[in-house]
Write a protein that holds these residues in place. Structure first.
Motif, PDB file in Angstrom:
ATOM      1  N   UNK A   1      36.319  28.423  45.401  1.00 55.01           N
ATOM      2  CA  UNK A   1      37.289  29.039  46.130  1.00 55.01           C
ATOM      3  C   UNK A   1      38.615  28.946  44.921  1.00 55.01           C
ATOM      4  N   UNK A   2      39.196  30.150  44.793  1.00 60.44           N
ATOM      5  CA  UNK A   2      40.484  29.977  43.924  1.00 60.44           C
ATOM      6  C   UNK A   2      41.641  30.578  44.879  1.00 60.44           C
ATOM      7  N   UNK A   3      42.531  30.024  45.640  1.00 58.50           N
ATOM      8  CA  UNK A   3      43.420  30.456  46.571  1.00 58.50           C
ATOM      9  C   UNK A   3      42.762  31.264  47.682  1.00 58.50           C
ATOM     10  N   UNK A   4      43.388  31.975  48.444  1.00 58.69           N
ATOM     11  CA  UNK A   4      42.919  32.695  49.736  1.00 58.69           C
ATOM     12  C   UNK A   4      42.048  33.781  49.622  1.00 58.69           C
ATOM     13  N   UNK A   5      42.170  34.710  48.656  1.00 59.12           N
ATOM     14  CA  UNK A   5      41.506  35.746  48.259  1.00 59.12           C
ATOM     15  C   UNK A   5      40.469  35.825  47.157  1.00 59.12           C
ATOM     16  N   UNK A   6      40.205  34.982  46.678  1.00 64.10           N
ATOM     17  CA  UNK A   6      39.502  34.928  45.121  1.00 64.10           C
ATOM     18  C   UNK A   6      38.156  33.972  44.927  1.00 64.10           C
ATOM     19  N   UNK A   7      37.309  34.214  44.602  1.00 64.42           N
ATOM     20  CA  UNK A   7      36.197  33.317  44.279  1.00 64.42           C
ATOM     21  C   UNK A   7      35.864  33.291  42.876  1.00 64.42           C
ATOM     22  N   UNK A   8      35.631  32.123  41.989  1.00 63.24           N
ATOM     23  CA  UNK A   8      35.050  32.117  40.633  1.00 63.24           C
ATOM     24  C   UNK A   8      33.718  31.622  40.663  1.00 63.24           C
ATOM     25  N   UNK A   9      33.003  32.334  40.111  1.00 62.91           N
ATOM     26  CA  UNK A   9      31.616  32.104  39.725  1.00 62.91           C
ATOM     27  C   UNK A   9      31.638  31.187  38.564  1.00 62.91           C
TER      28      UNK A   9
END
Length: 322
Positions: free
Chosen positions: A282-290
């Protein structure tokens, strides 16, 4: 990837946790090293009598079987012949010593007799060593008595009166063991090998005994993986034995393992992408990092992560798709 595209995600924080788990293996109960002796009849011959049956309790030097052997008779006869020849050579040496001292003959004859004595003694000693290795002596004729080398129980017997003593399959005539010196050897999956260490507690379940509790500790862990089965062998020593435990019984072994703190995530957080293992961070409220991760051992429903995430990262533990 935006988290709004995946509305029902669940997150778990990556934590550094001590490893406490139970791992399971299957094996059998066996005799402890040094508690078992396999006995073979060392001479060609005919079994005259068998004095014990399988299951008999014996003590050291008890006679197990008697064998008539022409080979043994020849060896003993050779010792007697060599002793007679040596007696003659010793006497001749003593007489020649007196003649040498009186300058009647040269020392050459004395040297020759000394060499002859050395050769005869070496031949006799070689036969006597072979007889001692068979736990018998050079007295007597053709009778060989096979004796137990230890206290214990006759676990197996493979000879009967009238049989030829030579076994082309090299099968022991008797196996004598201490029936109270038992341990359990079990195979564990390769993935559990890094967790297993000497000293960990074991719980042993023997299906043939029902719910009889047996406990112990890990005595040794083989530092190699079986190439065929992809397993690691572990030996557990019992704290105490209960009535009914027998060698070669099937056993289920559970080892309580513990390890140094490691980064762990839920098993469902790790996804397979081609040949890579990946997680979504999870990166912040609106982004995911694979991220690609290197996975270590599996502990219950968690996986040890060797690299790719840091303590405190939040990873998707449910709802993620590739």
């Amino acid at each position: 990837m935006c988290s709004s595209d995946l509305p029902r995600l669940e997150y778990t924080r990556v934590e550094r946790s001590e490893i406490f788990a139970e791992v399971h293996g299957v094996g059998e109960i066996d005799f402890s090293p040094g508690s078992l002796a396999a006995l073979r009849i060392p001479f060609e011959g005919i079994v005259e009598t068998v004095d014990v049956a399988a299951g008999a309790t014996v003590t050291r030097d008890d006679i197990l079987a008697r064998v008539r052997s022409a080979e043994l008779a020849r060896m003993r006869a050779d010792v007697r012949r060599l002793n007679a020849e040596l007696a003659g050579q010793y006497d001749a040496r003593d007489r020649i010593k007196d003649l040498v001292q009186g300058d009647v003959i040269s020392t050459r004859r004395l040297v020759e007799i000394g060499a002859k004595i050395g050769s005869l003694e070496a031949e006799r000693n070689g036969i006597q060593v072979a007889l001692r290795a068979a736990r018998t002596g050079d007295d007597g004729e053709d009778l060989f008595e096979l004796r137990s080398p230890r206290d214990g129980q006759v676990i197996e017997r493979h000879v009967d009166p009238g049989e030829h003593a030579h076994d082309p399959e090299n099968q022991p005539a008797f196996i004598v063991a201490d029936p109270t010196a038992l341990l359990v050897t079990a195979s564990f999956p390769e993935r559990d090998a890094p967790l297993l260490k000497e000293g960990f507690l074991c719980r042993v379940e023997v299906p043939a005994l029902g719910d009889v509790p047996l406990t112990g500790h890990v005595a040794s862990v083989v530092r190699a993986i079986d190439r065929q089965k992809r397993t690691v062998d572990v030996t557990c020593a019992f704290d105490a034995l209960t009535t009914g435990v027998r060698a070669h019984m099937l056993a289920h072994v559970t080892v309580a393992v513990r390890g140094d703190p490691q980064l762990v995530v839920p098993r469902d957080a790790v996804l397979l992408r081609r040949d890579d293992r990946v997680v979504f961070v999870r990166r912040g409220e609106a982004e995911l990092e694979r991220r690609s991760v290197i996975v270590g051992t599996s502990v219950d429903r968690r996986l040890v992560i060797l690299s790719g995430v840091a303590e405190g990262d939040e990873v998707v533990s449910a709802g993620a798709v590739l």
